[in-house]
Design a protein around this motif. Structure first.
Motif, PDB file in Angstrom:
ATOM      1  N   CYS A  78      -7.309  10.813  -2.045  1.00  0.00           N
ATOM      2  CA  CYS A  78      -8.328   9.855  -2.491  1.00  0.00           C
ATOM      3  C   CYS A  78      -9.672  10.133  -1.829  1.00  0.00           C
ATOM      4  CB  CYS A  78      -7.891   8.423  -2.186  1.00  0.00           C
ATOM      5  SG  CYS A  78      -6.349   7.921  -2.968  1.00  0.00           S
TER       6      CYS A  78
ATOM      7  N   GLY B 259       0.803  -1.206   0.000  1.00  0.00           N
ATOM      8  CA  GLY B 259       0.000   0.000   0.000  1.00  0.00           C
ATOM      9  C   GLY B 259       0.839   1.259   0.000  1.00  0.00           C
TER      10      GLY B 259
ATOM     11  N   SER C 246     -10.060   4.983   6.578  1.00  0.00           N
ATOM     12  CA  SER C 246     -10.100   3.638   5.997  1.00  0.00           C
ATOM     13  C   SER C 246      -9.566   2.536   6.894  1.00  0.00           C
ATOM     14  CB  SER C 246      -9.314   3.630   4.672  1.00  0.00           C
ATOM     15  OG  SER C 246      -9.880   4.538   3.756  1.00  0.00           O
TER      16      SER C 246
ATOM     17  N   LEU D 169      -4.018   2.016  -2.718  1.00  0.00           N
ATOM     18  CA  LEU D 169      -3.691   3.434  -2.615  1.00  0.00           C
ATOM     19  C   LEU D 169      -4.739   4.130  -1.759  1.00  0.00           C
ATOM     20  CD1 LEU D 169      -1.774   5.703  -3.692  1.00  0.00           C
ATOM     21  CD2 LEU D 169      -3.486   6.101  -5.490  1.00  0.00           C
ATOM     22  N   GLY D 170      -4.291   4.981  -0.842  1.00  0.00           N
ATOM     23  CA  GLY D 170      -5.212   5.734  -0.006  1.00  0.00           C
ATOM     24  C   GLY D 170      -4.618   7.088   0.322  1.00  0.00           C
ATOM     25  N   GLY D 171      -5.224   7.770   1.286  1.00  0.00           N
ATOM     26  CA  GLY D 171      -4.717   9.072   1.691  1.00  0.00           C
ATOM     27  C   GLY D 171      -5.652  10.209   1.315  1.00  0.00           C
TER      28      GLY D 171
ATOM     29  N   THR E 114       1.367  11.615  -5.204  1.00  0.00           N
ATOM     30  CA  THR E 114       0.648  10.733  -6.121  1.00  0.00           C
ATOM     31  C   THR E 114       1.597  10.078  -7.119  1.00  0.00           C
ATOM     32  OG1 THR E 114      -1.378  12.045  -5.924  1.00  0.00           O
ATOM     33  CG2 THR E 114      -1.186  10.603  -7.841  1.00  0.00           C
TER      34      THR E 114
ATOM     35  N   SER F   1       0.302   5.773   0.459  1.00  0.00           N
ATOM     36  CA  SER F   1      -0.593   6.861   0.842  1.00  0.00           C
ATOM     37  C   SER F   1      -0.179   8.126   0.113  1.00  0.00           C
ATOM     38  CB  SER F   1      -0.526   7.086   2.359  1.00  0.00           C
ATOM     39  OG  SER F   1      -1.392   8.128   2.751  1.00  0.00           O
ATOM     40  N   THR F   2      -1.163   8.887  -0.375  1.00  0.00           N
ATOM     41  CA  THR F   2      -0.856  10.115  -1.088  1.00  0.00           C
ATOM     42  C   THR F   2      -1.590  11.298  -0.490  1.00  0.00           C
ATOM     43  OG1 THR F   2      -1.057  11.308  -3.200  1.00  0.00           O
ATOM     44  CG2 THR F   2      -2.567   9.469  -2.856  1.00  0.00           C
ATOM     45  N   SER F   3      -0.812  12.250  -0.010  1.00  0.00           N
ATOM     46  CA  SER F   3      -1.322  13.543   0.432  1.00  0.00           C
ATOM     47  C   SER F   3      -0.390  14.599  -0.145  1.00  0.00           C
ATOM     48  CB  SER F   3      -1.351  13.644   1.960  1.00  0.00           C
ATOM     49  OG  SER F   3      -2.221  12.675   2.512  1.00  0.00           O
TER      50      SER F   3
ATOM     51  N   SER G  56       3.814   7.456  -5.466  1.00  0.00           N
ATOM     52  CA  SER G  56       3.054   6.260  -5.104  1.00  0.00           C
ATOM     53  C   SER G  56       2.737   5.405  -6.322  1.00  0.00           C
ATOM     54  CB  SER G  56       1.750   6.661  -4.393  1.00  0.00           C
ATOM     55  OG  SER G  56       2.006   7.328  -3.181  1.00  0.00           O
TER      56      SER G  56
ATOM     57  N   CYS H 164      -8.662   3.248  -1.358  1.00  0.00           N
ATOM     58  CA  CYS H 164      -9.403   3.474  -0.122  1.00  0.00           C
ATOM     59  C   CYS H 164      -9.673   4.959   0.019  1.00  0.00           C
ATOM     60  CB  CYS H 164      -8.620   2.965   1.088  1.00  0.00           C
ATOM     61  SG  CYS H 164      -8.437   1.164   1.157  1.00  0.00           S
TER      62      CYS H 164
END
Length: 257
Positions: A148, A114, A171, A143-145, A122, A116-118, A125, A167
């Motif tokens: 998303c 996994g 999450s 992928l989450g954050g 992006t 995370s993108t903040s 990731s 996600c």
């Protein structure tokens, strides 16, 4: 942490402290993530605005070495400038870093990988997750954050080739569902819509041991001057009453808890 070590702490700090609307974190991973020309379609005009006064004519390797000798005071504030050679060198380093990271993850025992993108995460990731999927198709990529959140998940899904699950929102619960499905031999896929957690005391306490170990391995000079943020609440009590016009955060999780 590993990418900071690969390009040098000073160069990394300059990227992190550059104005946010430059999107340098996305630009330097453009080639690694999407196979496009580095920096951007507007590279000439963009880089012309970022002309750096140091070392005109130096090749990329020399320039990166010189950056490593700079002090923090040299690049504080909004006066940060970059040269074409520097950003192209970082972009090339991003390609190698993403490949090495993906190979290590693909060869590892984890069944779920996994990211995370903040803010500007992006491209980094997607560069890693796409390559992991190519090298190890049986692994589940997630992928989450913050990037998303809500309808951004749909936009992310349209460009996240090689990502099985996205996600969206808080999450903790839906991510566990993804892990359970993967461990049961299923193939989770699609967008998983999380809901705001109402029992923060029920969440596990974060374990930063791996992060500290990564610092010791890659940037040991920093180990004596670290600080770690922690979370005592979620949402925003003021935003729940009157959402600030400049705020793009909290979305579905605006309610204060």
């Amino acid at each position: 942490v590993a990418f900071a070590a690969s390009i040098g702490e000073v160069a990394y700090s300059r990227l992190c402290n550059a104005p946010g609307d430059w999107l340098l974190g996305e630009r330097v991973f453009r080639a690694a993530a999407y196979g496009l020309e580095p920096i951007g379609d507007d590279a000439d005009s963009f880089l012309a605005d970022l002309a750096h006064p140091l070392s005109e004519g130096a090749d990329a390797t020399t320039y990166m070495d010189q950056l490593s000798d700079m002090t923090g005071e040299t690049f504080e504030g909004s006066g940060i400038r970059f040269r074409r050679d520097e950003l192209l060198a970082v972009s090339e380093a991003a390609i190698h870093w993403a490949e090495e990271t993906a190979q290590a993850l693909a060869a590892g025992p984890a069944q779920v990988v996994g990211a995370s993108t903040s803010f500007d995460q992006t491209g980094a990731s997607l560069a890693v997750l796409r390559r992991v999927k190519e090298l190890a198709p049986d692994k589940v990529t997630v992928l989450g954050g913050a990037n998303c959140e809500d309808e951004m998940a749909t936009g992310m899904a349209s460009m996240a080739e090689g990502v099985d699950v996205i996600c969206s929102g808080e999450s903790e619960a839906v991510f566990l569902d993804v892990v359970r499905e993967a461990l049961a031999g299923q193939r989770p896929h699609g967008i998983r819509w999380g809901t705001p957690c109402t029992d923060l005391d029920g969440l596990p306490t974060p374990d930063y041991a791996d992060w500290y170990a990564a610092i010791q391995t890659h940037l040991p000079a920093l180990s004596g001057s670290l600080w770690v943020s922690y979370e005592t609440s979620r949402g925003c009590w003021w935003g729940a009453k009157q959402h600030c016009t400049f705020c793009g955060l909290n979305g579905m999780g605006m309610g204060f808890r």
